[in-house]
Design a protein around this motif. Structure first.
Motif: not given
Length: 135
Positions: A22-23, A63, A67-68, A92-93, A95-97, A99
């Motif tokens: 993640p991130g 999207e 998970n993630p 910030d958004y 960083s949860q997954g 890209s």
């Protein structure tokens, strides 16, 4: 690394995808038809995503629920120097997954905090030279 088929490229991408956290933000450089979306499909599979993966050329971002979560960008249609926030690259958004960014050169100096760079060179109709750089 040299790959002689789409299947080989996809298999490599599946294994690469398993290493992402993640991130992570992966930039993919290559001409039209080089295999960026093939790599995106493989990475998504390696991350455990079982759904359909296609290039988000007209929507700019897909999207994928996972998970993630996976954020798949295609910036081809943007003008050079696009603003990160305009295309949804909110650090910030994201960083949860994970890209995946096709055509990152459209950002021209706007640094989304890349963690990996993939460069794809078309050698001929079936062969690709792929380099991976971890930042």
């Amino acid at each position: 690394m040299k790959f002689t088929s789409e299947e080989d490229t996809y298999s490599w991408a599946v294994e690469f995808g398993k290493s992402l956290q993640p991130g992570d933000k992966v930039a993919m450089f290559g001409n039209l038809g080089a295999g960026k979306t093939v790599i995106s499909r493989g990475v998504c599979k390696g991350l455990g995503f079982e759904g359909s993966v296609c290039s988000p050329t007209y929507t700019i971002l897909h999207e994928y629920p996972n998970n993630p979560p996976i954020f798949h960008f295609d910036l081809y249609r943007l003008e050079g120097g696009a603003d990160l926030y305009e295309v949804g690259l909110d650090p910030d958004y994201l960083s949860q997954g994970i890209s995946l960014i096709e055509w990152p050169e459209r950002l021209e100096g706007n640094d989304p905090g890349l963690t990996h760079i993939i460069r794809i060179e078309i050698l001929n109709e079936t062969e690709r030279e792929i380099t991976l750089e971890k930042i």
